[in-house]
Design a protein around this motif. Sequence first.
Motif, mmCIF file in Angstrom:
data_model
loop_
_atom_site.group_PDB
_atom_site.id
_atom_site.type_symbol
_atom_site.label_atom_id
_atom_site.label_comp_id
_atom_site.label_asym_id
_atom_site.label_seq_id
_atom_site.Cartn_x
_atom_site.Cartn_y
_atom_site.Cartn_z
ATOM 1 N N THR A 200 -58.665 -44.993 -64.120
ATOM 2 C CA THR A 200 -59.519 -45.632 -63.114
ATOM 3 C C THR A 200 -59.696 -44.758 -61.871
ATOM 4 O O THR A 200 -60.650 -44.950 -61.133
ATOM 5 C CB THR A 200 -58.955 -46.989 -62.649
ATOM 6 O OG1 THR A 200 -57.742 -46.754 -61.940
ATOM 7 C CG2 THR A 200 -58.706 -47.937 -63.809
ATOM 8 N N LYS B 254 -66.511 -51.868 -71.117
ATOM 9 C CA LYS B 254 -66.188 -50.453 -70.902
ATOM 10 C C LYS B 254 -65.606 -49.829 -72.154
ATOM 11 O O LYS B 254 -64.949 -50.496 -72.956
ATOM 12 C CB LYS B 254 -65.311 -50.240 -69.667
ATOM 13 C CG LYS B 254 -64.078 -51.103 -69.559
ATOM 14 C CD LYS B 254 -63.479 -50.956 -68.163
ATOM 15 C CE LYS B 254 -62.595 -49.726 -68.084
ATOM 16 N NZ LYS B 254 -61.911 -49.592 -66.794
ATOM 17 N N ASP C 44 -49.792 -35.971 -63.655
ATOM 18 C CA ASP C 44 -48.665 -36.067 -62.727
ATOM 19 C C ASP C 44 -47.798 -34.806 -62.764
ATOM 20 O O ASP C 44 -47.063 -34.527 -61.821
ATOM 21 C CB ASP C 44 -47.821 -37.311 -63.047
ATOM 22 C CG ASP C 44 -48.631 -38.594 -62.900
ATOM 23 O OD1 ASP C 44 -49.678 -38.553 -62.222
ATOM 24 O OD2 ASP C 44 -48.238 -39.623 -63.468
ATOM 25 N N SER D 288 -54.902 -41.206 -64.443
ATOM 26 C CA SER D 288 -54.008 -41.365 -65.583
ATOM 27 C C SER D 288 -54.827 -41.110 -66.833
ATOM 28 O O SER D 288 -56.054 -41.212 -66.812
ATOM 29 C CB SER D 288 -53.439 -42.782 -65.612
ATOM 30 O OG SER D 288 -54.455 -43.690 -65.993
ATOM 31 N N LYS E 29 -46.636 -41.986 -64.009
ATOM 32 C CA LYS E 29 -46.984 -43.088 -64.905
ATOM 33 C C LYS E 29 -46.612 -42.741 -66.343
ATOM 34 O O LYS E 29 -46.751 -41.596 -66.774
ATOM 35 C CB LYS E 29 -48.484 -43.379 -64.822
ATOM 36 C CG LYS E 29 -48.868 -44.645 -65.579
ATOM 37 C CD LYS E 29 -50.357 -44.948 -65.489
ATOM 38 C CE LYS E 29 -50.648 -46.292 -66.156
ATOM 39 N NZ LYS E 29 -52.063 -46.567 -66.308
HETATM 40 C C1 FAD Z 1 -57.884 -48.802 -70.968
HETATM 41 C C2 FAD Z 1 -57.557 -49.428 -69.655
HETATM 42 C C3 FAD Z 1 -58.581 -49.719 -68.749
HETATM 43 C C4 FAD Z 1 -58.283 -50.288 -67.510
HETATM 44 N N1 FAD Z 1 -59.296 -50.574 -66.640
HETATM 45 C C5 FAD Z 1 -59.024 -51.114 -65.435
HETATM 46 C C6 FAD Z 1 -60.069 -51.413 -64.503
HETATM 47 O O1 FAD Z 1 -61.263 -51.223 -64.787
HETATM 48 N N2 FAD Z 1 -59.731 -51.932 -63.301
HETATM 49 C C7 FAD Z 1 -58.427 -52.151 -62.942
HETATM 50 O O2 FAD Z 1 -58.175 -52.592 -61.829
HETATM 51 N N3 FAD Z 1 -57.409 -51.871 -63.800
HETATM 52 C C8 FAD Z 1 -57.682 -51.362 -65.035
HETATM 53 N N4 FAD Z 1 -56.651 -51.083 -65.911
HETATM 54 C C9 FAD Z 1 -55.254 -51.279 -65.481
HETATM 55 C C10 FAD Z 1 -54.600 -49.932 -65.023
HETATM 56 O O3 FAD Z 1 -54.099 -49.196 -66.069
HETATM 57 C C11 FAD Z 1 -53.369 -50.156 -64.233
HETATM 58 O O4 FAD Z 1 -53.773 -50.755 -63.079
HETATM 59 C C12 FAD Z 1 -52.602 -48.881 -63.900
HETATM 60 O O5 FAD Z 1 -51.261 -49.170 -63.633
HETATM 61 C C13 FAD Z 1 -53.149 -48.099 -62.723
HETATM 62 O O6 FAD Z 1 -54.390 -47.604 -62.967
HETATM 63 P P1 FAD Z 1 -54.619 -46.131 -63.570
HETATM 64 O O7 FAD Z 1 -53.650 -45.832 -64.603
HETATM 65 O O8 FAD Z 1 -56.057 -46.121 -63.934
HETATM 66 O O9 FAD Z 1 -54.359 -45.200 -62.345
HETATM 67 P P2 FAD Z 1 -55.166 -43.925 -61.801
HETATM 68 O O10 FAD Z 1 -55.671 -44.277 -60.465
HETATM 69 O O11 FAD Z 1 -56.133 -43.352 -62.787
HETATM 70 O O12 FAD Z 1 -53.936 -42.935 -61.700
HETATM 71 C C14 FAD Z 1 -53.721 -42.075 -60.615
HETATM 72 C C15 FAD Z 1 -52.250 -41.894 -60.377
HETATM 73 O O13 FAD Z 1 -51.672 -43.129 -59.985
HETATM 74 C C16 FAD Z 1 -50.275 -43.107 -60.287
HETATM 75 N N5 FAD Z 1 -49.932 -44.302 -61.039
HETATM 76 C C17 FAD Z 1 -50.751 -45.110 -61.753
HETATM 77 N N6 FAD Z 1 -50.027 -46.095 -62.320
HETATM 78 C C18 FAD Z 1 -48.744 -45.914 -61.955
HETATM 79 C C19 FAD Z 1 -47.527 -46.587 -62.222
HETATM 80 N N7 FAD Z 1 -47.500 -47.665 -62.998
HETATM 81 N N8 FAD Z 1 -46.364 -46.115 -61.686
HETATM 82 C C20 FAD Z 1 -46.389 -45.022 -60.901
HETATM 83 N N9 FAD Z 1 -47.510 -44.335 -60.618
HETATM 84 C C21 FAD Z 1 -48.667 -44.778 -61.127
HETATM 85 C C22 FAD Z 1 -50.017 -41.840 -61.086
HETATM 86 O O14 FAD Z 1 -49.545 -40.853 -60.199
HETATM 87 C C23 FAD Z 1 -51.418 -41.464 -61.563
HETATM 88 O O15 FAD Z 1 -51.568 -40.090 -61.795
HETATM 89 C C24 FAD Z 1 -56.944 -50.565 -67.170
HETATM 90 C C25 FAD Z 1 -55.936 -50.294 -68.087
HETATM 91 C C26 FAD Z 1 -56.211 -49.734 -69.315
HETATM 92 C C27 FAD Z 1 -55.100 -49.436 -70.259
#
Ligand code: FAD
Lengths: 263, 324
Positions: free
Chosen positions: A126, B130, A39, A121, A8
């Motif tokens: 999340t 949040k 990552d 991330s 990401k």
């Molecule tokens: C401040 C903030 C708060 C948010 N809160 C919420 C919420 O409460 N509920 C909700 O549904 N969405 C939420 N989002 C949206 C969320 O950022 C996106 O859904 C994001 O693409 C995936 O979630 P994460 O980054 O939390 O992933 P996480 O599950 O924390 O990340 C785990 C892994 O997933 C992989 N990954 C994540 N995104 C990608 C990508 N785009 N491409 C490739 N690999 C990826 C990476 O390997 C990463 O290490 C929020 C966004 C922001 C900026």
Amino acid sequence: MRIICPVKRVPDTAADKHVDPQDHTVDRDRSDPVLNANDEWAIEEALQIAERTEGAEIIALCMGPDQAGTTVRKALSYGLDGAIQITDDAVAGSDAVATARVLAAALADEPFDLIIMGNQSSDARTMLVPAMLAEHLGVPALTYVKDLEIDGDVFTAKRETPAGHQVVRATGPLVVSVVEAINEPRYPTFKGIMAAKKKTVDVRDLVALGVDAAEVGLDGSRTAIVDIAPRPPKEAGRVVTDDGSGAVGAEALADWLVEQKIL
Amino acid sequence: MSTILALVEHDAGVPRKVSLQVLAAARALADDVHAVAFGPGAADAAAALGAHGATTLHTFDDAAVTSYATGPHAVALAAALDASGAGVLLYPADPFLTDIVARTAVRRGAGVITDAVDLTVADDGLVATKAIFGGDMLSQCRVRDGHQAFVGIKANAFAAADDADGEPAAVSSLAVTLSDEDRRIEILDVVEQESGDRPEMTEASIIAAGGRGLGDAEGFQLIERLADTLGGAVGASRAATDAGWYPHQHQIGQTGKTVAPQLYIGSGISGAIQHRAGMQTSQLIAAINTDPDAPIFSIADFGVVGDLHKVVPALIDEIERRSE
Ligand SMILES: Cc1cc2nc3c(=O)[nH]c(=O)nc-3n(C[C@H](O)[C@H](O)[C@H](O)COP(=O)(O)OP(=O)(O)OC[C@H]3O[C@@H](n4cnc5c(N)ncnc54)[C@H](O)[C@@H]3O)c2cc1C
Ligand SMILES: Cc1cc2nc3c(=O)[nH]c(=O)nc-3n(C[C@H](O)[C@H](O)[C@H](O)COP(=O)(O)OP(=O)(O)OC[C@H]3O[C@@H](n4cnc5c(N)ncnc54)[C@H](O)[C@@H]3O)c2cc1C
């Protein structure tokens, strides 16, 4: 062994965050975007597995805007073999469910033995995506892994818990999410950086993935941001300088704890 | 608001503190609150959960749902959503429940909001607040109409009811059939470190944290003593976990855990931005550091410029003296 590393693009933690006042999404280009730190541990683990497994191949997978190309090149510079980048205006603002949906669609026709990724991330944090991706693909997920052993298609992992760890086992193909304790990531070499520039990145849009644009992105996500605002600033705190014996500092701090009703 | 389902964690029938906070959050929004608890002893939580406002407790006490086995949990959680008819699920925001909720959300087409610190009801449904970007900003989110809403509640954001005098919850055991698919992950061993009676870091009201300034692994004995004197948990900076002075699961910050206790006391921690990203929303922050310019002081409510090896032992004595 074919390994997929989802990566990401995130704003640098130290940078000022810019949020679009209209659609409440993060303006990642004004926030010094970097490859999500967690990552890097996943990439390192994939590299170590590939080094001891003949014929292994590692593919990065990134959903993001055009500019995410730099994140993909960064991932490639560690020595990965190729990359899939999903770029489509319609995926911007996707929530966790929509993100997992798109990543899963990109892997529908891709053979894999292992998907290895960071447990969280640094921007959204999340921690939902690994388990959601596994659910979409119908495979098990071993999450928060700090030690991974592979024997054929059997994966045995130490999974970090609040109090220690569990030893868990599952048969691949599967998803593994890793924590920082798993390894010490290497730095990309000059050779790696140069080679990354020449590698092909397979860029796909939603049509190529067969995903309906209405199901993802800002409008297709199940969650919506209604408002976003800076947190009200905190009042400056009190600072006491100790006399070197510890007594002055300790007494003042204990007084404060009483005042705050902690004691 | 219609029925809310609260996901409860318990130790042999004794609900975890955070679970009671989740019930309080649910009670503030809905008259009819159901709870769901898994694993052996789940039904024994009925009295305590009823006292905290749950009318019904759904249980699945099969031994398959212990030790965070995600597959069986997800199936049982879906059954509880059906049995309760709830449109909203509140759960304690911890990593393992997050896995279960994530899987269930995909199955159910639900939306998930993680780490909520406040909840309100607006005319078009539930709105969650949040803290994002390490607490620099607050965002208000909701789940779109037509989807179930799963909301993770951050530990210590809500206070458990202090007038817990409700009737015991009616226990209803869930009909759950597990397939081989659900049991694909085998748990071979569970290893727990000796941590005395200390609470888990992510749900503790008080955290004593230590960093590179401790000098060595032995330095953490001092932090453990401070934590024990305050009934708190032990946290660490990355410099400390990287050096192997304390286990990684105690790391606070960008690549570790996010905590928001009532009180965080950091000793020998400079307060780098990546560390602050994991503790900045603590209700009260105290810091002990020899360097008056350490960034931690810019967010501390109370700072002591001094040598932790002198200040912390004296502080432990002071606290013990005053608690007598
Ligand atoms: C401040 C903030 C708060 C948010 N809160 C919420 C919420 O409460 N509920 C909700 O549904 N969405 C939420 N989002 C949206 C969320 O950022 C996106 O859904 C994001 O693409 C995936 O979630 P994460 O980054 O939390 O992933 P996480 O599950 O924390 O990340 C785990 C892994 O997933 C992989 N990954 C994540 N995104 C990608 C990508 N785009 N491409 C490739 N690999 C990826 C990476 O390997 C990463 O290490 C929020 C966004 C922001 C900026
Ligand atoms: C991508 C990335 C992710 C990161 N993630 C995290 C994370 O999750 N968590 C995290 O903590 N860090 C993280 N870091 C590291 C972070 O940048 C800092 O390096 C780290 O927090 C420093 O730890 P520290 O405060 O213990 O050590 P230092 O910064 O070395 O500070 C030690 C402090 O102790 C003080 N001191 C020394 N002796 C004494 C004494 N006798 N009494 C009192 N005070 C004393 C010093 O004045 C100094 O302020 C991350 C960095 C990066 C780049």
